[in-house]
Design a protein around this motif. Structure first.
Motif, PDB file in Angstrom:
ATOM      1  N   ASN A   1      67.964 -16.244 -45.912  1.00 40.44           N
ATOM      2  CA  ASN A   1      68.798 -16.605 -47.068  1.00 40.44           C
ATOM      3  C   ASN A   1      68.456 -16.394 -48.453  1.00 40.44           C
ATOM      4  OD1 ASN A   1      70.781 -17.880 -45.507  1.00 40.44           O
ATOM      5  ND2 ASN A   1      69.217 -19.557 -44.973  1.00 40.44           N
ATOM      6  N   GLN A   2      69.145 -15.756 -49.220  1.00 37.57           N
ATOM      7  CA  GLN A   2      68.622 -15.285 -50.584  1.00 37.57           C
ATOM      8  C   GLN A   2      69.335 -16.281 -51.635  1.00 37.57           C
ATOM      9  OE1 GLN A   2      69.881 -11.349 -50.188  1.00 37.57           O
ATOM     10  NE2 GLN A   2      67.625 -10.543 -49.995  1.00 37.57           N
TER      11      GLN A   2
ATOM     12  N   SER B   1      67.497 -22.187 -59.274  1.00 39.08           N
ATOM     13  CA  SER B   1      66.438 -21.807 -58.538  1.00 39.08           C
ATOM     14  C   SER B   1      65.562 -22.846 -58.495  1.00 39.08           C
ATOM     15  CB  SER B   1      65.687 -20.633 -58.630  1.00 39.08           C
ATOM     16  OG  SER B   1      65.327 -20.493 -60.130  1.00 39.08           O
ATOM     17  N   ALA B   2      65.923 -24.191 -58.988  1.00 42.43           N
ATOM     18  CA  ALA B   2      65.102 -25.475 -59.333  1.00 42.43           C
ATOM     19  C   ALA B   2      64.765 -25.878 -57.762  1.00 42.43           C
ATOM     20  CB  ALA B   2      65.854 -26.565 -59.894  1.00 42.43           C
TER      21      ALA B   2
ATOM     22  N   ASN C   1      68.560 -26.380 -49.921  1.00 37.37           N
ATOM     23  CA  ASN C   1      68.806 -25.345 -49.227  1.00 37.37           C
ATOM     24  C   ASN C   1      68.183 -25.291 -47.767  1.00 37.37           C
ATOM     25  OD1 ASN C   1      70.849 -24.910 -51.111  1.00 37.37           O
ATOM     26  ND2 ASN C   1      69.683 -23.427 -51.973  1.00 37.37           N
ATOM     27  N   ILE C   2      66.771 -25.464 -47.916  1.00 38.52           N
ATOM     28  CA  ILE C   2      65.911 -25.181 -46.660  1.00 38.52           C
ATOM     29  C   ILE C   2      66.622 -26.248 -45.829  1.00 38.52           C
ATOM     30  CG2 ILE C   2      63.571 -25.550 -45.814  1.00 38.52           C
ATOM     31  CD1 ILE C   2      62.550 -24.269 -48.362  1.00 38.52           C
TER      32      ILE C   2
ATOM     33  N   GLU D   1      55.999 -27.313 -55.367  1.00 42.18           N
ATOM     34  CA  GLU D   1      57.269 -28.016 -56.168  1.00 42.18           C
ATOM     35  C   GLU D   1      58.376 -28.004 -54.834  1.00 42.18           C
ATOM     36  OE1 GLU D   1      54.969 -26.057 -59.354  1.00 42.18           O
ATOM     37  OE2 GLU D   1      55.900 -25.402 -57.448  1.00 42.18           O
ATOM     38  N   ILE D   2      58.601 -27.104 -54.210  1.00 38.51           N
ATOM     39  CA  ILE D   2      59.343 -27.310 -53.014  1.00 38.51           C
ATOM     40  C   ILE D   2      58.838 -28.279 -51.917  1.00 38.51           C
ATOM     41  CG2 ILE D   2      60.566 -25.975 -51.115  1.00 38.51           C
ATOM     42  CD1 ILE D   2      60.812 -23.505 -53.223  1.00 38.51           C
TER      43      ILE D   2
END
Length: 538
Positions: free
Chosen positions: A201-202, A207-208, A215-216, A247-248
């Motif tokens: 997935n792109q 993109s925060a 999304n993950i 951060e993610i």
């Protein structure tokens, strides 16, 4: 061919550019990113590859246009299966696709069909442009590899490094999620370490970190529902590995995931578990270099693909490598042979010099001895002959007494010994010959007629001859002027008249010494060489 080379270039190609990772063993030496083949960054990649032109180049593919299809093939022989795979690859994929297949296993029941995973990547821009640029580099081309398949090696390593934190150490399902710069969010699912599914997935728009984490989570739940259709059961166990930025990682909530092991790692943490030095720094957000580093440390890989051109290029490098290896062996062999011959020559030269020196020294000694001999007041050969004569006379005198005792015991009563002559054999004066004396003793005797008549006297004489021959069985016995009827080796002499006396002689010669020329009387004076004198002393 390239597996033992510690230095490697790994060019990871994605839809959003490339990352070139330069590794020496497990240590990262340099990494470069380029968004397009015509950029200044791409020129920097070319310059680095030119600088290390002997370092092999691996291409790791992380683009979207990849296809994986599992097929069951008839249970043909292992010699026939390759031709069957080739026909199916040509049938199921486009001619321009880069494709190959890897064996998964065989069905254990029924017909024992073959299970193969067919893999391909579309050779279209931007991938084809990057590949064309890579093939123009001077570096030995080591092949094309697909990241989802090669990620198996990384999952095995992460699995092993995380054994102490698992609830279920026998989980059959493994899932790797990694956020890559050139590819996006890559998901790879394995069952018993065999590729079962891969998705990418792109992210677009915002993109925060919290958005990407959401999304993950959503993609993960969707993937789990999808693999249920493939036979996934929570009882079989699922280990989840996520590589993303700090951060993610902080915003991920995976409490809804029923996994036996969940491992959230930053790129730096993943590199530390994989024992990669410098592959990631604190604050790095992407896992491209970590994946490339783990790939670079492996001597063997899962599946290599080639275009027609890259295949020929690899064979050319293989031939060049073999030729260099053969040349190296030849030079090593030639060096060893040369060293051996040179060593032998040096040793032989040394021996020759020593022998020549000894020859000169011996010649000088011989010359001194000759001069000393010439200066001696008395002839040395005469002195040696005198010594030799003395030894022979002593030996002869001792032997003659023994023979006289034997002769006296063997003679008859009418015989009287009148004299003894001892001969020691050849006493030569020629110093270049060898003289060996042979002892002989001659008894001079007289016989008085003791018989009543001539016949009786002859019989007594023959009886005496037999006794003497028996007593001196180890000697040669010769008679002179002895009367008799049957005596061998006897000269018939005059038969004595009654009360008359007849003289005769008996010569006893020892057999154990070889004769050497004419005999001479022991009372004579002679010369003998030193050699003969030494041998007779022994």
């Amino acid at each position: 061919m390239f597996g033992l080379n510690k230095k490697k270039f790994v060019l990871t190609i994605g839809d959003d550019g490339v990352v070139l990772s330069f590794f020496s063993g497990s240590r990262l030496k340099e990494r470069l990113f380029a968004a397009s083949p015509n950029s200044a960054e791409a020129q920097a990649i070319t310059t680095l590859c030119d600088r290390y032109a002997e370092t092999p180049l691996y291409v790791l593919v992380d683009v979207l246009d990849q296809a994986y299809v599992q097929h069951m093939l008839p249970p043909v022989s292992s010699f026939t299966i390759n031709s069957l795979i080739k026909r199916k690859l040509n049938k199921d994929f486009a001619p321009n696709d880069i494709k190959s297949a890897i064996k998964i296993g065989r069905v254990q029941k029924a017909r024992r069909d073959w299970i193969y995973m067919f893999a391909s990547v579309h050779n279209v821009p931007p991938f084809s442009e990057w590949l064309e640029m890579a093939l123009e580099f001077p570096n030995p081309f080591a092949g094309i590899y697909l990241l989802p398949l090669e990620a198996e090696l990384m999952v095995r390593d992460l699995d092993k490094a995380s054994e102490g934190q698992k609830r279920n150490k026998t989980a059959q399902w493994k899932m790797l999620i990694t956020h890559n710069r050139v590819g996006g969010m890559r998901q790879v699912i394995f069952r018993n370490y065999k590729l079962a599914l891969t998705r990418i997935n792109q992210p677009v728009g915002d993109s925060a970190a919290e958005v990407l984490a959401g999304n993950i989570e959503q993609d993960l739940l969707s993937t789990i529902e999808f693999i249920r259709r493939m036979g996934f059961d929570e009882k079989e166990g699922l280990d989840l590995f996520v590589i993303s930025s700090a951060e993610i990682k902080a915003n991920l909530d995976l409490s809804r995931i029923n996994a036996t092991g969940v491992f959230l790692l930053t790129p730096q943490e993943a590199a530390m578990r994989l024992r990669l030095t410098g592959a990631a720094e604190e604050g790095d957000r992407y896992g491209d270099v970590v994946l490339a580093g783990n790939f670079a440390t492996k001597k063997r890989h899962v599946l290599r693909l080639d275009t027609a051109y890259s295949g020929r290029l690899r064979k050319l490098y293989a031939m060049e490598h073999a030729a260099k290896a053969a040349l190296g062996v030849f030079f090593l062999f030639a060096f060893l042979i040369s060293s051996y011959l040179i060593g032998n020559y040096v040793s032989l030269s040394k021996d020759v010099r020593v022998a020549e020196q000894e020859k000169r020294q011996n010649a000088e000694k011989l010359e001194k001895l000759k001069k000393g001999e010439q200066a001696f007041p008395v002839d040395i050969n005469r002195i040696l002959g005198t010594i030799y004569l003395h030894d022979q006379l002593v030996r002869g005198a001792t032997g003659a007494l023994d023979l006289l005792t034997k002769f006296s015991a063997a003679k008859t009563g009418n015989v009287m010994v009148n004299g003894i002559e001892v001969n020691t054999g050849d006493l030569i004066s020629d110093k270049d010959k060898k003289g060996e004396g042979k002892l002989s003793v001659t008894f001079s005797a007289s016989m008085e007629n003791a018989g009543k008549n001539i016949e009786q006297t002859l019989e007594l004489t023959d009886a005496m001859v037999k006794k003497i021959n028996s007593a001196f069985a180890d000697y040669d016995v010769k008679y002179a002027n002895l009367p008799g009827k049957n005596a061998i080796n006897t000269q018939i002499g005059k038969v004595p008249d009654n009360k008359n006396i007849t003289t005769f002689s008996v010569t006893i010669v020892e057999k154990k010494h070889a004769a050497s020329g004419n005999t001479s009387n022991a009372h004579a004076t002679s010369q003998s060489p030193a050699k003969s004198q030494e041998e007779n002393r022994q």
